[in-house]
Design a protein around this motif. Sequence first.
Motif, PDB file in Angstrom:
ATOM      1  N   GLN A  12       5.009   4.350  -1.695  1.00  0.00           N
ATOM      2  CA  GLN A  12       5.508   3.014  -1.388  1.00  0.00           C
ATOM      3  C   GLN A  12       7.034   2.975  -1.418  1.00  0.00           C
ATOM      4  O   GLN A  12       7.623   1.926  -1.178  1.00  0.00           O
ATOM      5  CB  GLN A  12       4.961   1.991  -2.396  1.00  0.00           C
ATOM      6  N   ASP A  13       7.644   4.108  -1.718  1.00  0.00           N
ATOM      7  CA  ASP A  13       9.097   4.170  -1.781  1.00  0.00           C
ATOM      8  C   ASP A  13       9.696   3.911  -0.397  1.00  0.00           C
ATOM      9  O   ASP A  13       9.408   4.651   0.556  1.00  0.00           O
ATOM     10  CB  ASP A  13       9.531   5.544  -2.300  1.00  0.00           C
ATOM     11  N   GLN A  14      10.509   2.858  -0.286  1.00  0.00           N
ATOM     12  CA  GLN A  14      11.037   2.450   1.014  1.00  0.00           C
ATOM     13  C   GLN A  14      11.895   3.541   1.653  1.00  0.00           C
ATOM     14  O   GLN A  14      11.825   3.761   2.865  1.00  0.00           O
ATOM     15  CB  GLN A  14      11.852   1.161   0.853  1.00  0.00           C
ATOM     16  N   ALA A  15      12.687   4.240   0.832  1.00  0.00           N
ATOM     17  CA  ALA A  15      13.544   5.293   1.377  1.00  0.00           C
ATOM     18  C   ALA A  15      12.694   6.441   1.935  1.00  0.00           C
ATOM     19  O   ALA A  15      12.984   6.990   2.999  1.00  0.00           O
ATOM     20  CB  ALA A  15      14.499   5.809   0.304  1.00  0.00           C
ATOM     21  N   GLN A  16      11.630   6.790   1.189  1.00  0.00           N
ATOM     22  CA  GLN A  16      10.759   7.869   1.658  1.00  0.00           C
ATOM     23  C   GLN A  16      10.045   7.486   2.945  1.00  0.00           C
ATOM     24  O   GLN A  16       9.946   8.275   3.882  1.00  0.00           O
ATOM     25  CB  GLN A  16       9.736   8.216   0.582  1.00  0.00           C
ATOM     26  N   VAL A  17       9.539   6.234   2.994  1.00  0.00           N
ATOM     27  CA  VAL A  17       8.859   5.768   4.199  1.00  0.00           C
ATOM     28  C   VAL A  17       9.815   5.752   5.384  1.00  0.00           C
ATOM     29  O   VAL A  17       9.473   6.158   6.497  1.00  0.00           O
ATOM     30  CB  VAL A  17       8.243   4.374   3.963  1.00  0.00           C
ATOM     31  N   CYS A  18      11.074   5.294   5.150  1.00  0.00           N
ATOM     32  CA  CYS A  18      12.094   5.307   6.213  1.00  0.00           C
ATOM     33  C   CYS A  18      12.350   6.724   6.713  1.00  0.00           C
ATOM     34  O   CYS A  18      12.491   6.960   7.919  1.00  0.00           O
ATOM     35  CB  CYS A  18      13.403   4.708   5.690  1.00  0.00           C
ATOM     36  N   GLU A  19      12.410   7.678   5.779  1.00  0.00           N
ATOM     37  CA  GLU A  19      12.677   9.066   6.169  1.00  0.00           C
ATOM     38  C   GLU A  19      11.540   9.608   7.022  1.00  0.00           C
ATOM     39  O   GLU A  19      11.766  10.266   8.046  1.00  0.00           O
ATOM     40  CB  GLU A  19      12.864   9.917   4.911  1.00  0.00           C
ATOM     41  N   TRP A  20      10.291   9.322   6.617  1.00  0.00           N
ATOM     42  CA  TRP A  20       9.148   9.822   7.368  1.00  0.00           C
ATOM     43  C   TRP A  20       9.118   9.247   8.781  1.00  0.00           C
ATOM     44  O   TRP A  20       8.990   9.981   9.755  1.00  0.00           O
ATOM     45  CB  TRP A  20       7.850   9.466   6.645  1.00  0.00           C
ATOM     46  N   TRP A  21       9.222   7.918   8.869  1.00  0.00           N
ATOM     47  CA  TRP A  21       9.118   7.314  10.198  1.00  0.00           C
ATOM     48  C   TRP A  21      10.397   7.451  11.009  1.00  0.00           C
ATOM     49  O   TRP A  21      10.396   7.234  12.206  1.00  0.00           O
ATOM     50  CB  TRP A  21       8.663   5.857  10.076  1.00  0.00           C
ATOM     51  N   GLY A  22      11.502   7.852  10.351  1.00  0.00           N
ATOM     52  CA  GLY A  22      12.684   8.248  11.104  1.00  0.00           C
ATOM     53  C   GLY A  22      12.475   9.596  11.772  1.00  0.00           C
ATOM     54  O   GLY A  22      12.920   9.839  12.890  1.00  0.00           O
ATOM     55  N   ARG A  23      11.746  10.486  11.065  1.00  0.00           N
ATOM     56  CA  ARG A  23      11.459  11.817  11.613  1.00  0.00           C
ATOM     57  C   ARG A  23      10.337  11.751  12.647  1.00  0.00           C
ATOM     58  O   ARG A  23      10.366  12.441  13.658  1.00  0.00           O
ATOM     59  CB  ARG A  23      11.056  12.765  10.480  1.00  0.00           C
ATOM     60  N   TRP A  70       0.831  -1.204   0.000  1.00  0.00           N
ATOM     61  CA  TRP A  70       0.000   0.000   0.000  1.00  0.00           C
ATOM     62  C   TRP A  70       0.864   1.251   0.000  1.00  0.00           C
ATOM     63  O   TRP A  70       1.983   1.258   0.536  1.00  0.00           O
ATOM     64  CB  TRP A  70      -0.887   0.041   1.263  1.00  0.00           C
ATOM     65  N   ARG A  71       0.304   2.321  -0.559  1.00  0.00           N
ATOM     66  CA  ARG A  71       0.927   3.637  -0.418  1.00  0.00           C
ATOM     67  C   ARG A  71       0.576   4.187   0.966  1.00  0.00           C
ATOM     68  O   ARG A  71      -0.581   4.116   1.389  1.00  0.00           O
ATOM     69  CB  ARG A  71       0.441   4.598  -1.505  1.00  0.00           C
ATOM     70  N   LEU A  72       1.551   4.749   1.660  1.00  0.00           N
ATOM     71  CA  LEU A  72       1.368   5.208   3.041  1.00  0.00           C
ATOM     72  C   LEU A  72       1.798   6.661   3.177  1.00  0.00           C
ATOM     73  O   LEU A  72       2.552   7.191   2.371  1.00  0.00           O
ATOM     74  CB  LEU A  72       2.208   4.355   4.004  1.00  0.00           C
ATOM     75  N   PHE A  73       1.334   7.294   4.254  1.00  0.00           N
ATOM     76  CA  PHE A  73       1.838   8.607   4.657  1.00  0.00           C
ATOM     77  C   PHE A  73       1.647   8.741   6.165  1.00  0.00           C
ATOM     78  O   PHE A  73       0.748   8.114   6.740  1.00  0.00           O
ATOM     79  CB  PHE A  73       1.140   9.754   3.906  1.00  0.00           C
ATOM     80  N   PRO A  74       2.478   9.524   6.848  1.00  0.00           N
ATOM     81  CA  PRO A  74       2.425   9.602   8.315  1.00  0.00           C
ATOM     82  C   PRO A  74       1.357  10.572   8.811  1.00  0.00           C
ATOM     83  O   PRO A  74       1.095  11.609   8.199  1.00  0.00           O
ATOM     84  CB  PRO A  74       3.829  10.097   8.685  1.00  0.00           C
ATOM     85  N   CYS A  75       0.746  10.218   9.945  1.00  0.00           N
ATOM     86  CA  CYS A  75      -0.289  11.055  10.556  1.00  0.00           C
ATOM     87  C   CYS A  75      -0.040  11.163  12.058  1.00  0.00           C
ATOM     88  O   CYS A  75       0.632  10.308  12.662  1.00  0.00           O
ATOM     89  CB  CYS A  75      -1.678  10.460  10.333  1.00  0.00           C
ATOM     90  N   LYS A  76      -0.630  12.193  12.642  1.00  0.00           N
ATOM     91  CA  LYS A  76      -0.675  12.344  14.094  1.00  0.00           C
ATOM     92  C   LYS A  76      -2.081  12.782  14.464  1.00  0.00           C
ATOM     93  O   LYS A  76      -2.598  13.750  13.899  1.00  0.00           O
ATOM     94  CB  LYS A  76       0.345  13.389  14.582  1.00  0.00           C
ATOM     95  N   ASP A  77      -2.696  12.068  15.396  1.00  0.00           N
ATOM     96  CA  ASP A  77      -4.089  12.352  15.770  1.00  0.00           C
ATOM     97  C   ASP A  77      -4.989  12.355  14.542  1.00  0.00           C
ATOM     98  O   ASP A  77      -5.888  13.190  14.394  1.00  0.00           O
ATOM     99  CB  ASP A  77      -4.194  13.692  16.517  1.00  0.00           C
ATOM    100  N   LYS A  78      -4.728  11.425  13.620  1.00  0.00           N
ATOM    101  CA  LYS A  78      -5.484  11.214  12.386  1.00  0.00           C
ATOM    102  C   LYS A  78      -5.307  12.348  11.377  1.00  0.00           C
ATOM    103  O   LYS A  78      -5.992  12.366  10.345  1.00  0.00           O
ATOM    104  CB  LYS A  78      -6.989  11.024  12.673  1.00  0.00           C
ATOM    105  N   LYS A  79      -4.394  13.274  11.610  1.00  0.00           N
ATOM    106  CA  LYS A  79      -4.162  14.386  10.692  1.00  0.00           C
ATOM    107  C   LYS A  79      -2.802  14.214  10.025  1.00  0.00           C
ATOM    108  O   LYS A  79      -1.827  13.826  10.676  1.00  0.00           O
ATOM    109  CB  LYS A  79      -4.225  15.725  11.431  1.00  0.00           C
ATOM    110  N   PRO A  80      -2.703  14.495   8.712  1.00  0.00           N
ATOM    111  CA  PRO A  80      -1.442  14.299   7.992  1.00  0.00           C
ATOM    112  C   PRO A  80      -0.308  15.146   8.570  1.00  0.00           C
ATOM    113  O   PRO A  80      -0.509  16.296   8.978  1.00  0.00           O
ATOM    114  CB  PRO A  80      -1.777  14.737   6.566  1.00  0.00           C
ATOM    115  N   LEU A  81       0.882  14.559   8.583  1.00  0.00           N
ATOM    116  CA  LEU A  81       2.075  15.283   9.006  1.00  0.00           C
ATOM    117  C   LEU A  81       2.826  15.872   7.817  1.00  0.00           C
ATOM    118  O   LEU A  81       3.693  16.725   8.006  1.00  0.00           O
ATOM    119  CB  LEU A  81       3.005  14.351   9.790  1.00  0.00           C
TER     120      LEU A  81
END
Length: 600
Positions: free
Chosen positions: A38-49, A17-28
Amino acid sequence: MSEATYLEQVLSLATAWRLFPCKDKKPLTAHGLKDASQDQAQVCEWWGRWPDAQIGVPVGANTGTFVLDVDLPDGPAALAALEAEHGPLPPTWTARTKSGGEHRHFTLPAGLELKNSARRLGAGLDIRTEGGYVIAPPTPGYVWTSGKTPRAEAPTWLLALLTAQKQHKHAPAIKNESTTPYGRKALEAEASRVALAPEGTRNHALNSAAYCIGQLVAGGQIDRGEGESTLLLAASRAGLNPAEAAKTFASGFAAGEQEPRKPESVNTVNKAAFSSTPSTPSTASTASTGVDKSSTEPSTAAPESSTASTAEVSFFVDLFIEQATGIFTSSELCQWAGFGTRGQRVAVSQALLRRIHKKILERVGTRNATFRKIETECPAIDFLSTEETAADIALPFGLDKMVELMPGNICVIAGEPNAGKTAFLLNVVRENMHKSQVHYFNSEMGAQELKKRLSKFPTPLASWTFHAWERTDNFQDAISPGPGVINIIDFLEVSEDFYRVGGMLKAIHDNLHGALAIVALQKNKGTDLGLGGGRSLEKPRLYLALEPGLIKIVKAKNWRSQENPNGMQLKFKTVDGCRLLPQGDWYRDMSPKKNLRAVA
């Protein structure tokens, strides 16, 4: 769960799936679900931050999925009622949410257009589809409960209800010349009572209203088609299931038809205060029909107020309270609603008293008839970890150098006809479309007229990179949420019931989630406030008044400097319907202040 384990699971989910990070159900991220990847590097960067970020998953045509969101406390019961009538939903991907509800994922048939909606199927039942997203496991608090069950096709009855309800919601109530003014006033009052009925009383309210309208149809006061369409539309807005509402209406209406009623049959004592509003019978027998003909609210009004009048007063009182902020008086409420007779004022006072007993309001100080709304909800403000700063937006006339707009703010520009509202808004589009996602909603111009208007700007047509949409109402359903998004509404078209403007702006504000909204309103000559009066002033953080050749800052809550910009004004010229040329500098008018009166 450790951060590393959580990250591994997020990366595993991103392979499907394509993903994006959220906080309190709101996009970060700046563009929310449009950034999903779905880019692994992008997902790693987001969840690293943001190592604890929730996992947002877009749904809709691109994923071939729509989600039935079953919220507590009302959703399970509403869904059970639907399944009892139409048959059970098939097993499918299902996630238990943090609040204890469910997300049920179904395949979206090719070519079928559904819209995100709330309560379309009933209380606590929402639909998430194109332009929407859900939070997915393994987000903490979210768990798959369906095991290895595949994603199922939605049953025909569910799709039929969704598409039928979608069409019904936007269909206007039928107006028929055979309905008398007396009958239409009664119909409006009953529809208001149904639409505003509290949960748990809505079927009762519809049953009672259908009985009353059935009497007046039989008495030749209301056209049957208009009565049915109006009440069923009110029931839809209240969140009642369409099939159940139709059955309830038919039952109450059939009973009412057996007891025809005309204006002359109404007790004359009960008509004094609201001569144009018929009363609703409250003493007819229910033994043989099982129909409850009593009002949903106990009638404690003065003798000259009818039951229908009480329902109408309750409608406006509740609407005023919903939009109210701070302290208000019953006189202000009466003035806003246009209640001038003694009977109306007495009915308002008694409606307010009932809401004090229900702990909705409380009296303030020692002054008579002064109240405030009791608000118990208090979301936490995480001011330490917030990264929000002023929104990056450019505004005509250097306004962005004088005032700030924060993410989630509304700006209103109230203008006289032909004062330059559209020119102002298209300049906002032009100055921001290359750095922000801009959505421009227009209620008047088609493609040809907009193209002609844009061609007058010095910017080549091919360089206009914004989203243009035709829209006339319910803008809260169409705006795009999230930081970095600018929604421009040209304009909030209101031809009657101006008291609704405050609620319309609130609905837009509640759906922004970090986006900005710039909303145009019509205003009358000689006023600073647009249609809706003081209610249009409450939600906006920046409020501008526009008349031919003059713009004024009516309200600015966040200043760029120590100088207060409120009340500042600027003369300008409009050239070719697009270029805005200042004539001098901003100045403060030292003449006696203009009256801020406006149509309320």
